[in-house]
Write an enzyme that holds these catalytic residues in place. Structure first.
Site, PDB file in Angstrom:
ATOM      1  CB  ILE A 216      -0.945  -0.039   1.227  1.00 50.44           C
ATOM      2  CG1 ILE A 216      -1.941  -1.208   1.084  1.00 50.44           C
ATOM      3  CG2 ILE A 216      -1.685   1.277   1.379  1.00 50.44           C
ATOM      4  CD1 ILE A 216      -2.797  -1.472   2.313  1.00 50.44           C
ATOM      5  CG  ASN A 286       1.540   2.551   4.335  1.00 47.35           C
ATOM      6  OD1 ASN A 286       0.452   1.990   4.204  1.00 47.35           O
ATOM      7  ND2 ASN A 286       2.679   1.943   4.007  1.00 47.35           N
ATOM      8  N   GLY A 288       3.405  -0.378   8.869  1.00 48.45           N
ATOM      9  CA  GLY A 288       2.641  -1.160   9.840  1.00 48.45           C
ATOM     10  C   GLY A 288       3.057  -2.611   9.778  1.00 48.45           C
ATOM     11  CE  LYS A 293       1.928 -17.935  18.146  1.00 54.10           C
ATOM     12  NZ  LYS A 293       1.985 -18.190  16.724  1.00 54.10           N
ATOM     13  CB  ALA A 296      -3.963 -17.032  26.029  1.00 54.85           C
ATOM     14  CE1 TYR A 351      -2.140  -4.241  11.550  1.00 51.25           C
ATOM     15  CE2 TYR A 351      -4.453  -4.856  11.478  1.00 51.25           C
ATOM     16  CZ  TYR A 351      -3.341  -4.278  10.883  1.00 51.25           C
ATOM     17  OH  TYR A 351      -3.452  -3.740   9.618  1.00 51.25           O
ATOM     18  CB  THR A 386      -0.669  -6.083   0.396  1.00 52.12           C
ATOM     19  OG1 THR A 386      -1.086  -6.542   1.680  1.00 52.12           O
ATOM     20  CG2 THR A 386      -1.418  -4.815   0.023  1.00 52.12           C
TER      21      THR A 386
HETATM   22  P1  NAD Z   1       3.366  -4.440   3.957  1.00 53.85           P
HETATM   23  O1  NAD Z   1       3.856  -5.366   5.004  1.00 53.85           O
HETATM   24  O2  NAD Z   1       3.315  -4.926   2.539  1.00 53.85           O
HETATM   25  O3  NAD Z   1       4.194  -3.073   3.996  1.00 53.85           O
HETATM   26  C1  NAD Z   1       4.482  -2.396   5.203  1.00 53.85           C
HETATM   27  C2  NAD Z   1       5.784  -1.632   5.032  1.00 53.85           C
HETATM   28  O4  NAD Z   1       6.082  -1.000   6.302  1.00 53.85           O
HETATM   29  C3  NAD Z   1       6.956  -2.555   4.709  1.00 53.85           C
HETATM   30  O5  NAD Z   1       7.647  -2.087   3.562  1.00 53.85           O
HETATM   31  C4  NAD Z   1       7.803  -2.489   5.959  1.00 53.85           C
HETATM   32  O6  NAD Z   1       9.202  -2.650   5.721  1.00 53.85           O
HETATM   33  C5  NAD Z   1       7.470  -1.110   6.507  1.00 53.85           C
HETATM   34  N1  NAD Z   1       7.819  -1.026   7.924  1.00 53.85           N
HETATM   35  C6  NAD Z   1       7.553  -1.931   8.892  1.00 53.85           C
HETATM   36  N2  NAD Z   1       8.131  -1.570  10.057  1.00 53.85           N
HETATM   37  C7  NAD Z   1       8.763  -0.397   9.826  1.00 53.85           C
HETATM   38  C8  NAD Z   1       9.553   0.466  10.623  1.00 53.85           C
HETATM   39  N3  NAD Z   1       9.819   0.172  11.913  1.00 53.85           N
HETATM   40  N4  NAD Z   1      10.085   1.588  10.068  1.00 53.85           N
HETATM   41  C9  NAD Z   1       9.837   1.874   8.763  1.00 53.85           C
HETATM   42  N5  NAD Z   1       9.102   1.099   7.953  1.00 53.85           N
HETATM   43  C10 NAD Z   1       8.575  -0.041   8.472  1.00 53.85           C
HETATM   44  O7  NAD Z   1       1.925  -3.980   4.434  1.00 53.85           O
HETATM   45  P2  NAD Z   1       0.679  -3.398   3.616  1.00 53.85           P
HETATM   46  O8  NAD Z   1      -0.308  -4.492   3.439  1.00 53.85           O
HETATM   47  O9  NAD Z   1       1.101  -2.608   2.445  1.00 53.85           O
HETATM   48  O10 NAD Z   1       0.070  -2.440   4.734  1.00 53.85           O
HETATM   49  C11 NAD Z   1       0.356  -1.052   4.802  1.00 53.85           C
HETATM   50  C12 NAD Z   1      -0.492  -0.464   5.935  1.00 53.85           C
HETATM   51  O11 NAD Z   1      -1.868  -0.753   5.710  1.00 53.85           O
HETATM   52  C13 NAD Z   1      -0.149  -1.024   7.302  1.00 53.85           C
HETATM   53  O12 NAD Z   1      -0.243   0.010   8.270  1.00 53.85           O
HETATM   54  C14 NAD Z   1      -1.242  -2.039   7.528  1.00 53.85           C
HETATM   55  O13 NAD Z   1      -1.475  -2.286   8.890  1.00 53.85           O
HETATM   56  C15 NAD Z   1      -2.422  -1.362   6.861  1.00 53.85           C
HETATM   57  N6  NAD Z   1      -3.495  -2.278   6.463  1.00 53.85           N
HETATM   58  C16 NAD Z   1      -3.311  -3.213   5.501  1.00 53.85           C
HETATM   59  C17 NAD Z   1      -4.370  -4.039   5.146  1.00 53.85           C
HETATM   60  C18 NAD Z   1      -4.263  -5.069   4.064  1.00 53.85           C
HETATM   61  O14 NAD Z   1      -5.250  -5.743   3.792  1.00 53.85           O
HETATM   62  N7  NAD Z   1      -3.113  -5.224   3.416  1.00 53.85           N
HETATM   63  C19 NAD Z   1      -5.600  -3.921   5.804  1.00 53.85           C
HETATM   64  C20 NAD Z   1      -5.744  -2.977   6.796  1.00 53.85           C
HETATM   65  C21 NAD Z   1      -4.691  -2.135   7.112  1.00 53.85           C
END
Ligand code: NAD
Length: 445
Positions: A216, A286, A288, A293, A296, A351, A386
Protein backbone atom coordinates in the site's frame (compact mmCIF):
# COMPACT_ATOMS: atom_id res chain seq x y z
CA UNK A 1 -1.88 -12.26 -5.18
CA UNK A 2 -4.30 -13.07 -8.03
CA UNK A 3 -7.96 -13.47 -7.12
CA UNK A 4 -8.57 -16.59 -9.24
CA UNK A 5 -12.23 -16.80 -8.28
CA UNK A 6 -12.93 -13.23 -9.46
CA UNK A 7 -11.12 -13.90 -12.73
CA UNK A 8 -13.18 -17.06 -13.24
CA UNK A 9 -16.46 -15.32 -12.33
CA UNK A 10 -15.77 -12.67 -14.96
CA UNK A 11 -15.03 -15.20 -17.71
CA UNK A 12 -17.73 -16.37 -20.17
CA UNK A 13 -18.21 -19.79 -18.56
CA UNK A 14 -17.74 -18.39 -15.05
CA UNK A 15 -20.58 -15.89 -15.45
CA UNK A 16 -23.00 -18.71 -16.29
CA UNK A 17 -21.83 -20.94 -13.43
CA UNK A 18 -21.92 -18.11 -10.88
CA UNK A 19 -25.44 -17.11 -11.90
CA UNK A 20 -26.80 -20.68 -11.92
CA UNK A 21 -25.35 -21.54 -8.50
CA UNK A 22 -26.06 -18.14 -6.91
CA UNK A 23 -22.36 -17.71 -6.00
CA UNK A 24 -20.78 -14.33 -5.09
CA UNK A 25 -20.47 -12.29 -8.26
CA UNK A 26 -17.52 -9.87 -8.07
CA UNK A 27 -17.96 -7.16 -10.73
CA UNK A 28 -15.01 -5.51 -12.46
CA UNK A 29 -14.79 -2.23 -10.59
CA UNK A 30 -14.34 1.02 -12.51
CA UNK A 31 -11.04 2.59 -11.42
CA UNK A 32 -9.70 6.00 -12.34
CA UNK A 33 -7.63 6.34 -15.49
CA UNK A 34 -5.73 9.49 -16.44
CA UNK A 35 -8.00 11.88 -18.31
CA UNK A 36 -11.28 10.31 -17.14
CA UNK A 37 -14.14 12.83 -16.85
CA UNK A 38 -15.33 13.59 -13.28
CA UNK A 39 -18.37 11.32 -13.76
CA UNK A 40 -18.97 8.32 -15.98
CA UNK A 41 -22.17 9.72 -17.54
CA UNK A 42 -25.19 11.84 -16.65
CA UNK A 43 -26.16 12.22 -12.98
CA UNK A 44 -29.60 12.71 -11.47
CA UNK A 45 -29.92 15.21 -8.62
CA UNK A 46 -32.93 15.20 -6.30
CA UNK A 47 -33.78 17.09 -3.14
CA UNK A 48 -36.21 17.17 -0.26
CA UNK A 49 -38.10 20.50 0.00
CA UNK A 50 -36.04 23.30 1.60
CA UNK A 51 -32.70 21.57 0.97
CA UNK A 52 -29.83 24.04 1.04
CA UNK A 53 -27.41 22.13 -1.20
CA UNK A 54 -29.14 21.11 -4.40
CA UNK A 55 -28.58 24.47 -6.13
CA UNK A 56 -24.89 24.78 -5.09
CA UNK A 57 -24.17 21.21 -6.16
CA UNK A 58 -25.92 21.57 -9.51
CA UNK A 59 -23.73 24.59 -10.18
CA UNK A 60 -20.60 22.88 -8.90
CA UNK A 61 -21.24 19.77 -10.99
CA UNK A 62 -22.02 21.84 -14.08
CA UNK A 63 -18.80 23.87 -13.65
CA UNK A 64 -16.85 20.62 -13.26
CA UNK A 65 -18.20 19.39 -16.60
CA UNK A 66 -20.61 16.81 -15.17
CA UNK A 67 -23.83 16.41 -17.12
CA UNK A 68 -26.73 16.96 -14.69
CA UNK A 69 -29.87 15.43 -16.21
CA UNK A 70 -32.79 17.89 -16.20
CA UNK A 71 -35.20 15.02 -15.43
CA UNK A 72 -35.38 11.22 -15.38
CA UNK A 73 -35.56 9.49 -18.75
CA UNK A 74 -36.66 5.86 -18.92
CA UNK A 75 -33.91 3.66 -20.38
CA UNK A 76 -31.01 6.00 -19.53
CA UNK A 77 -28.22 4.55 -17.39
CA UNK A 78 -27.04 7.15 -14.87
CA UNK A 79 -23.55 7.46 -13.39
CA UNK A 80 -24.89 8.71 -10.06
CA UNK A 81 -27.97 9.43 -8.01
CA UNK A 82 -27.34 12.41 -5.72
CA UNK A 83 -29.92 13.44 -3.16
CA UNK A 84 -29.90 16.59 -1.05
CA UNK A 85 -31.54 15.53 2.22
CA UNK A 86 -30.58 18.65 4.19
CA UNK A 87 -34.19 19.86 4.10
CA UNK A 88 -35.41 16.84 6.09
CA UNK A 89 -36.14 18.17 9.57
CA UNK A 90 -38.61 15.55 10.78
CA UNK A 91 -38.93 11.78 10.36
CA UNK A 92 -42.22 12.19 8.49
CA UNK A 93 -40.21 13.88 5.71
CA UNK A 94 -37.96 10.84 5.20
CA UNK A 95 -40.54 9.69 2.65
CA UNK A 96 -38.75 11.97 0.17
CA UNK A 97 -35.92 9.41 0.09
CA UNK A 98 -38.24 6.60 -0.92
CA UNK A 99 -39.85 8.81 -3.55
CA UNK A 100 -36.45 9.48 -5.14
CA UNK A 101 -34.67 6.14 -4.82
CA UNK A 102 -37.57 3.73 -5.42
CA UNK A 103 -38.24 4.65 -9.07
CA UNK A 104 -34.59 5.23 -10.00
CA UNK A 105 -32.93 2.34 -8.12
CA UNK A 106 -32.49 0.22 -11.26
CA UNK A 107 -31.24 3.02 -13.48
CA UNK A 108 -27.60 3.14 -12.30
CA UNK A 109 -24.66 1.97 -14.40
CA UNK A 110 -22.19 -0.68 -13.21
CA UNK A 111 -19.93 1.04 -10.62
CA UNK A 112 -22.58 3.77 -10.30
CA UNK A 113 -22.67 6.09 -7.32
CA UNK A 114 -25.24 7.00 -4.68
CA UNK A 115 -24.49 10.13 -2.65
CA UNK A 116 -26.82 11.51 0.01
CA UNK A 117 -26.07 14.93 1.48
CA UNK A 118 -27.22 15.79 4.98
CA UNK A 119 -26.40 17.84 8.08
CA UNK A 120 -24.31 16.43 10.94
CA UNK A 121 -26.87 15.59 13.68
CA UNK A 122 -24.85 16.94 16.63
CA UNK A 123 -25.89 20.52 17.25
CA UNK A 124 -29.32 20.17 15.60
CA UNK A 125 -32.53 20.13 17.60
CA UNK A 126 -33.55 16.61 18.65
CA UNK A 127 -36.24 16.10 16.05
CA UNK A 128 -34.08 17.17 13.10
CA UNK A 129 -31.07 15.29 14.49
CA UNK A 130 -33.15 12.11 14.63
CA UNK A 131 -34.19 12.46 11.00
CA UNK A 132 -30.67 13.30 9.83
CA UNK A 133 -29.20 10.34 11.70
CA UNK A 134 -31.66 8.08 9.84
CA UNK A 135 -29.92 8.79 6.56
CA UNK A 136 -27.05 6.50 7.50
CA UNK A 137 -29.34 3.46 7.53
CA UNK A 138 -30.50 4.27 4.02
CA UNK A 139 -27.07 4.75 2.46
CA UNK A 140 -25.57 1.71 4.14
CA UNK A 141 -28.48 -0.48 3.02
CA UNK A 142 -28.35 0.77 -0.56
CA UNK A 143 -24.63 -0.13 -0.60
CA UNK A 144 -25.61 -3.68 0.30
CA UNK A 145 -28.61 -3.87 -2.07
CA UNK A 146 -27.55 -2.37 -5.36
CA UNK A 147 -24.55 -4.62 -6.12
CA UNK A 148 -22.71 -4.39 -9.49
CA UNK A 149 -19.95 -2.27 -7.96
CA UNK A 150 -22.32 0.55 -6.97
CA UNK A 151 -21.07 2.53 -3.95
CA UNK A 152 -23.25 4.50 -1.56
CA UNK A 153 -22.18 7.24 0.87
CA UNK A 154 -23.60 9.81 3.24
CA UNK A 155 -21.89 13.20 3.29
CA UNK A 156 -22.75 15.51 6.19
CA UNK A 157 -22.03 19.08 5.13
CA UNK A 158 -21.92 21.72 7.88
CA UNK A 159 -23.91 24.90 7.19
CA UNK A 160 -21.46 27.09 5.28
CA UNK A 161 -19.54 24.01 4.14
CA UNK A 162 -20.72 24.06 0.50
CA UNK A 163 -17.37 25.56 -0.58
CA UNK A 164 -15.52 22.51 0.73
CA UNK A 165 -17.66 19.94 -1.06
CA UNK A 166 -16.06 19.78 -4.50
CA UNK A 167 -13.05 17.57 -3.75
CA UNK A 168 -15.34 15.04 -2.04
CA UNK A 169 -17.92 14.99 -4.84
CA UNK A 170 -15.17 14.55 -7.42
CA UNK A 171 -13.61 11.72 -5.38
CA UNK A 172 -16.88 9.90 -4.77
CA UNK A 173 -18.14 10.21 -8.37
CA UNK A 174 -14.87 8.98 -9.87
CA UNK A 175 -13.27 5.55 -10.09
CA UNK A 176 -10.88 6.71 -7.36
CA UNK A 177 -13.43 5.61 -4.75
CA UNK A 178 -14.06 2.19 -6.34
CA UNK A 179 -13.66 0.29 -3.05
CA UNK A 180 -15.14 2.88 -0.65
CA UNK A 181 -18.78 2.24 0.24
CA UNK A 182 -21.18 2.62 3.15
CA UNK A 183 -19.19 5.54 4.57
CA UNK A 184 -20.17 8.69 6.42
CA UNK A 185 -18.01 11.72 5.58
CA UNK A 186 -18.17 15.02 7.43
CA UNK A 187 -17.30 18.35 5.80
CA UNK A 188 -16.80 21.38 8.03
CA UNK A 189 -17.67 24.98 7.20
CA UNK A 190 -15.10 27.38 5.80
CA UNK A 191 -13.73 28.52 2.49
CA UNK A 192 -11.49 26.26 0.46
CA UNK A 193 -9.30 27.10 -2.55
CA UNK A 194 -9.80 24.93 -5.63
CA UNK A 195 -6.54 23.68 -7.16
CA UNK A 196 -5.47 25.24 -10.46
CA UNK A 197 -5.41 21.74 -12.00
CA UNK A 198 -7.61 18.97 -10.57
CA UNK A 199 -5.34 16.34 -12.14
CA UNK A 200 -2.34 17.71 -10.20
CA UNK A 201 -3.75 19.14 -6.96
CA UNK A 202 -0.50 18.44 -5.06
CA UNK A 203 1.82 20.48 -7.29
CA UNK A 204 4.48 22.15 -5.13
CA UNK A 205 3.77 19.95 -2.08
CA UNK A 206 6.25 17.70 -0.31
CA UNK A 207 4.90 14.39 0.98
CA UNK A 208 6.44 11.84 3.34
CA UNK A 209 5.17 8.26 3.04
CA UNK A 210 6.31 5.69 5.61
CA UNK A 211 6.48 1.99 4.80
CA UNK A 212 6.79 2.94 1.12
CA UNK A 213 8.97 0.06 -0.12
CA UNK A 214 6.04 -2.14 -1.13
CA UNK A 215 2.32 -2.83 -0.93
CA UNK A 216 0.00 0.00 0.00
CA UNK A 217 2.85 2.40 0.82
CA UNK A 218 4.38 2.06 -2.64
CA UNK A 219 0.97 2.78 -4.20
CA UNK A 220 0.53 5.84 -1.97
CA UNK A 221 3.95 7.21 -2.95
CA UNK A 222 3.22 6.76 -6.67
CA UNK A 223 -0.29 8.19 -6.42
CA UNK A 224 0.80 11.32 -4.54
CA UNK A 225 3.59 11.79 -7.12
CA UNK A 226 1.04 11.35 -9.94
CA UNK A 227 -0.98 14.12 -8.31
CA UNK A 228 2.05 16.44 -8.39
CA UNK A 229 3.73 15.98 -5.01
CA UNK A 230 7.44 15.55 -4.46
CA UNK A 231 7.71 12.34 -2.43
CA UNK A 232 10.05 11.17 0.31
CA UNK A 233 9.64 7.39 0.49
CA UNK A 234 10.69 6.01 3.88
CA UNK A 235 11.26 2.41 4.95
CA UNK A 236 13.62 0.24 7.00
CA UNK A 237 17.21 -0.16 5.75
CA UNK A 238 16.56 -3.88 5.06
CA UNK A 239 14.04 -2.85 2.38
CA UNK A 240 16.57 -0.47 0.79
CA UNK A 241 16.58 -1.89 -2.76
CA UNK A 242 12.80 -2.03 -3.09
CA UNK A 243 12.59 1.43 -1.54
CA UNK A 244 15.04 2.86 -4.07
CA UNK A 245 12.94 1.37 -6.89
CA UNK A 246 9.77 2.98 -5.57
CA UNK A 247 11.49 6.34 -5.03
CA UNK A 248 12.93 6.23 -8.56
CA UNK A 249 9.57 5.28 -10.07
CA UNK A 250 8.07 8.48 -8.68
CA UNK A 251 11.13 10.71 -9.08
CA UNK A 252 11.24 10.99 -5.32
CA UNK A 253 13.80 10.56 -2.56
CA UNK A 254 14.39 7.39 -0.54
CA UNK A 255 14.96 7.64 3.21
CA UNK A 256 16.10 4.53 5.07
CA UNK A 257 15.00 4.70 8.69
CA UNK A 258 13.62 2.28 11.26
CA UNK A 259 10.82 4.33 12.81
CA UNK A 260 11.00 2.42 16.09
CA UNK A 261 14.60 3.49 16.77
CA UNK A 262 14.74 5.83 19.77
CA UNK A 263 16.27 8.68 17.74
CA UNK A 264 14.08 8.13 14.63
CA UNK A 265 11.76 11.15 15.14
CA UNK A 266 14.75 13.44 15.76
CA UNK A 267 16.63 12.13 12.71
CA UNK A 268 13.54 12.52 10.55
CA UNK A 269 12.91 16.05 11.85
CA UNK A 270 16.55 16.96 11.17
CA UNK A 271 16.32 15.57 7.63
CA UNK A 272 13.14 17.51 6.88
CA UNK A 273 14.38 20.75 8.45
CA UNK A 274 17.54 20.62 6.34
CA UNK A 275 15.63 20.02 3.08
CA UNK A 276 14.60 22.73 0.59
CA UNK A 277 11.03 22.86 1.98
CA UNK A 278 12.28 23.20 5.60
CA UNK A 279 9.38 20.95 6.59
CA UNK A 280 6.81 18.67 5.03
CA UNK A 281 3.25 19.34 3.79
CA UNK A 282 1.81 15.82 3.83
CA UNK A 283 2.71 13.05 6.28
CA UNK A 284 1.28 9.59 5.60
CA UNK A 285 1.83 7.11 8.43
CA UNK A 286 1.49 3.90 6.47
CA UNK A 287 4.26 1.69 7.94
CA UNK A 288 2.64 -1.16 9.84
CA UNK A 289 3.18 -4.74 10.91
CA UNK A 290 1.13 -7.67 12.17
CA UNK A 291 2.30 -10.32 14.69
CA UNK A 292 -0.83 -12.45 15.15
CA UNK A 293 -1.53 -14.72 18.14
CA UNK A 294 -4.34 -14.87 20.65
CA UNK A 295 -3.43 -12.80 23.68
CA UNK A 296 -2.95 -15.91 25.82
CA UNK A 297 -0.24 -17.14 23.43
CA UNK A 298 1.28 -13.81 22.47
CA UNK A 299 4.87 -13.00 23.44
CA UNK A 300 5.77 -9.63 24.96
CA UNK A 301 7.82 -8.90 21.90
CA UNK A 302 4.85 -9.40 19.55
CA UNK A 303 2.76 -7.02 21.62
CA UNK A 304 5.48 -4.38 21.93
CA UNK A 305 6.64 -4.42 18.31
CA UNK A 306 3.12 -4.01 16.85
CA UNK A 307 2.16 -1.18 19.19
CA UNK A 308 5.60 0.35 18.62
CA UNK A 309 5.50 0.46 14.80
CA UNK A 310 1.78 1.08 14.28
CA UNK A 311 0.97 3.58 17.00
CA UNK A 312 3.87 4.84 19.12
CA UNK A 313 6.08 5.70 16.13
CA UNK A 314 3.44 7.83 14.34
CA UNK A 315 2.55 9.57 17.62
CA UNK A 316 6.19 10.41 18.39
CA UNK A 317 6.83 11.62 14.84
CA UNK A 318 3.71 13.83 14.86
CA UNK A 319 4.57 15.32 18.22
CA UNK A 320 8.11 16.25 17.25
CA UNK A 321 7.28 17.58 13.77
CA UNK A 322 4.48 19.69 15.22
CA UNK A 323 6.58 20.90 18.14
CA UNK A 324 9.32 22.02 15.73
CA UNK A 325 6.83 23.69 13.37
CA UNK A 326 7.82 21.42 10.49
CA UNK A 327 4.24 20.91 9.26
CA UNK A 328 3.01 24.27 7.91
CA UNK A 329 -0.52 25.63 7.70
CA UNK A 330 -2.31 23.67 4.99
CA UNK A 331 -0.51 20.54 6.23
CA UNK A 332 -2.04 17.09 6.16
CA UNK A 333 -1.47 14.18 8.55
CA UNK A 334 -2.99 10.91 7.37
CA UNK A 335 -3.02 7.69 9.36
CA UNK A 336 -3.59 4.15 8.16
CA UNK A 337 -5.89 2.31 10.57
CA UNK A 338 -7.71 -0.93 9.77
CA UNK A 339 -11.19 -2.35 10.08
CA UNK A 340 -9.62 -4.62 12.73
CA UNK A 341 -9.27 -1.44 14.81
CA UNK A 342 -13.03 -0.90 14.50
CA UNK A 343 -14.37 -4.45 14.75
CA UNK A 344 -11.59 -6.25 16.63
CA UNK A 345 -10.24 -9.50 15.26
CA UNK A 346 -9.44 -12.87 16.82
CA UNK A 347 -5.68 -13.27 17.09
CA UNK A 348 -5.05 -9.55 16.60
CA UNK A 349 -5.41 -7.92 20.03
CA UNK A 350 -2.09 -6.13 19.53
CA UNK A 351 -2.87 -5.01 15.98
CA UNK A 352 -6.46 -3.98 16.71
CA UNK A 353 -5.32 -2.04 19.78
CA UNK A 354 -2.76 -0.17 17.70
CA UNK A 355 -5.21 0.59 14.89
CA UNK A 356 -7.98 1.72 17.25
CA UNK A 357 -5.30 3.99 18.67
CA UNK A 358 -4.71 5.49 15.21
CA UNK A 359 -8.43 6.32 15.09
CA UNK A 360 -8.15 7.85 18.56
CA UNK A 361 -5.18 9.92 17.41
CA UNK A 362 -7.17 11.33 14.50
CA UNK A 363 -10.18 12.16 16.63
CA UNK A 364 -8.21 13.73 19.49
CA UNK A 365 -5.73 15.74 17.41
CA UNK A 366 -8.19 17.10 14.83
CA UNK A 367 -9.61 19.86 17.05
CA UNK A 368 -6.15 20.69 18.40
CA UNK A 369 -4.70 21.18 14.91
CA UNK A 370 -7.64 23.09 13.43
CA UNK A 371 -6.26 26.50 14.53
CA UNK A 372 -2.99 25.73 12.79
CA UNK A 373 -4.75 24.96 9.50
CA UNK A 374 -3.62 21.32 9.59
CA UNK A 375 -6.03 18.44 9.00
CA UNK A 376 -5.66 14.90 10.34
CA UNK A 377 -7.66 11.96 8.97
CA UNK A 378 -7.26 8.23 8.52
CA UNK A 379 -8.20 5.47 6.16
CA UNK A 380 -9.27 2.12 7.58
CA UNK A 381 -8.57 -0.51 4.92
CA UNK A 382 -10.39 -3.81 4.87
CA UNK A 383 -9.04 -6.73 2.85
CA UNK A 384 -6.45 -5.34 0.42
CA UNK A 385 -4.46 -7.58 -1.94
CA UNK A 386 -0.87 -7.22 -0.62
CA UNK A 387 2.00 -9.31 0.77
CA UNK A 388 0.37 -8.90 4.21
CA UNK A 389 -2.91 -10.57 3.15
CA UNK A 390 -1.17 -13.14 0.90
CA UNK A 391 0.24 -14.62 4.13
CA UNK A 392 -3.24 -15.28 5.58
CA UNK A 393 -4.60 -18.86 5.85
CA UNK A 394 -6.60 -19.65 2.72
CA UNK A 395 -10.02 -19.86 4.44
CA UNK A 396 -9.63 -16.51 6.16
CA UNK A 397 -8.32 -14.97 2.96
CA UNK A 398 -11.35 -16.12 0.96
CA UNK A 399 -13.69 -14.85 3.69
CA UNK A 400 -11.91 -11.47 3.66
CA UNK A 401 -12.30 -11.25 -0.10
CA UNK A 402 -15.97 -12.23 -0.35
CA UNK A 403 -17.66 -10.88 2.80
CA UNK A 404 -18.18 -7.36 1.49
CA UNK A 405 -20.51 -5.59 -0.91
CA UNK A 406 -18.00 -5.89 -3.79
CA UNK A 407 -17.34 -9.67 -3.28
CA UNK A 408 -13.64 -9.04 -3.82
CA UNK A 409 -10.55 -7.62 -2.13
CA UNK A 410 -9.45 -4.06 -2.72
CA UNK A 411 -6.20 -3.01 -4.37
CA UNK A 412 -3.44 -0.84 -2.88
CA UNK A 413 -4.43 1.90 -5.34
CA UNK A 414 -7.87 2.10 -3.68
CA UNK A 415 -6.29 3.05 -0.36
CA UNK A 416 -3.83 5.38 -2.09
CA UNK A 417 -6.60 7.26 -3.93
CA UNK A 418 -8.47 7.83 -0.68
CA UNK A 419 -5.32 9.20 0.92
CA UNK A 420 -4.74 11.46 -2.09
CA UNK A 421 -8.25 12.87 -1.62
CA UNK A 422 -7.50 13.69 2.04
CA UNK A 423 -4.15 15.20 0.97
CA UNK A 424 -5.65 17.59 -1.58
CA UNK A 425 -5.60 21.31 -0.72
CA UNK A 426 -9.28 21.25 -1.73
CA UNK A 427 -9.97 18.90 1.22
CA UNK A 428 -9.11 21.58 3.80
CA UNK A 429 -12.60 21.28 5.34
CA UNK A 430 -12.21 17.55 6.05
CA UNK A 431 -10.63 16.70 9.38
CA UNK A 432 -11.15 14.11 12.09
CA UNK A 433 -12.62 11.64 9.56
CA UNK A 434 -11.92 7.93 9.41
CA UNK A 435 -12.97 6.49 6.06
CA UNK A 436 -13.00 2.76 5.52
CA UNK A 437 -11.64 1.41 2.26
CA UNK A 438 -13.20 -2.00 2.64
CA UNK A 439 -15.83 -2.48 -0.08
CA UNK A 440 -18.36 -2.24 2.80
CA UNK A 441 -16.95 -5.25 4.63
CA UNK A 442 -19.33 -7.00 6.97
CA UNK A 443 -16.67 -6.77 9.72
CA UNK A 444 -17.55 -4.00 12.12
CA UNK A 445 -20.15 -2.59 9.74
P1 NAD B 1 3.37 -4.44 3.96
O1 NAD B 1 3.86 -5.37 5.00
O2 NAD B 1 3.31 -4.93 2.54
O3 NAD B 1 4.19 -3.07 4.00
C1 NAD B 1 4.48 -2.40 5.20
C2 NAD B 1 5.78 -1.63 5.03
O4 NAD B 1 6.08 -1.00 6.30
C3 NAD B 1 6.96 -2.55 4.71
O5 NAD B 1 7.65 -2.09 3.56
C4 NAD B 1 7.80 -2.49 5.96
O6 NAD B 1 9.20 -2.65 5.72
C5 NAD B 1 7.47 -1.11 6.51
N1 NAD B 1 7.82 -1.03 7.92
C6 NAD B 1 7.55 -1.93 8.89
N2 NAD B 1 8.13 -1.57 10.06
C7 NAD B 1 8.76 -0.40 9.83
C8 NAD B 1 9.55 0.47 10.62
N3 NAD B 1 9.82 0.17 11.91
N4 NAD B 1 10.09 1.59 10.07
C9 NAD B 1 9.84 1.87 8.76
N5 NAD B 1 9.10 1.10 7.95
C10 NAD B 1 8.57 -0.04 8.47
O7 NAD B 1 1.92 -3.98 4.43
P2 NAD B 1 0.68 -3.40 3.62
O8 NAD B 1 -0.31 -4.49 3.44
O9 NAD B 1 1.10 -2.61 2.44
O10 NAD B 1 0.07 -2.44 4.73
C11 NAD B 1 0.36 -1.05 4.80
C12 NAD B 1 -0.49 -0.46 5.94
O11 NAD B 1 -1.87 -0.75 5.71
C13 NAD B 1 -0.15 -1.02 7.30
O12 NAD B 1 -0.24 0.01 8.27
C14 NAD B 1 -1.24 -2.04 7.53
O13 NAD B 1 -1.48 -2.29 8.89
C15 NAD B 1 -2.42 -1.36 6.86
N6 NAD B 1 -3.50 -2.28 6.46
C16 NAD B 1 -3.31 -3.21 5.50
C17 NAD B 1 -4.37 -4.04 5.15
C18 NAD B 1 -4.26 -5.07 4.06
O14 NAD B 1 -5.25 -5.74 3.79
N7 NAD B 1 -3.11 -5.22 3.42
C19 NAD B 1 -5.60 -3.92 5.80
C20 NAD B 1 -5.74 -2.98 6.80
C21 NAD B 1 -4.69 -2.13 7.11
Amino acid sequence: MADRYANFANSGLGRTVVKRLGLPDPPRLRRHQAGDPPADGPVLVGAAPDGRLSEPIRKLLGDAGVQVAPSFTEGTRYAALIFDATGIADSSQLRALYDFFHPYARSLKVSGRVIVLGTQPSGLDAREATAQRSLEGLTRSIGKEFGRGVTSQLVYVAPGGEGGLESTLRFLLSGRSAYVSGQVIRIDSGSVDAPADWERPLDGKLALVTGAARGIGAAIARTLARDGAEVIALDVPAAGDALADVANSCQGRALQLDLTAGDAPARLAGYLAAGPHAGVDIVVHNAGITRDKTIARMSEDHWDSVIGVNLTAPSRVNDLLLERGLIPSGGRIIGVASIAGIAGNRGQTNYATSKAGVIGMVQSYAPLLADRGITINAVAPGFIETAMTAKMPVGLREAGRRLNSMSQGGLPIDVAETIAWFASPASAAITGNVVRVCGQSLLGA
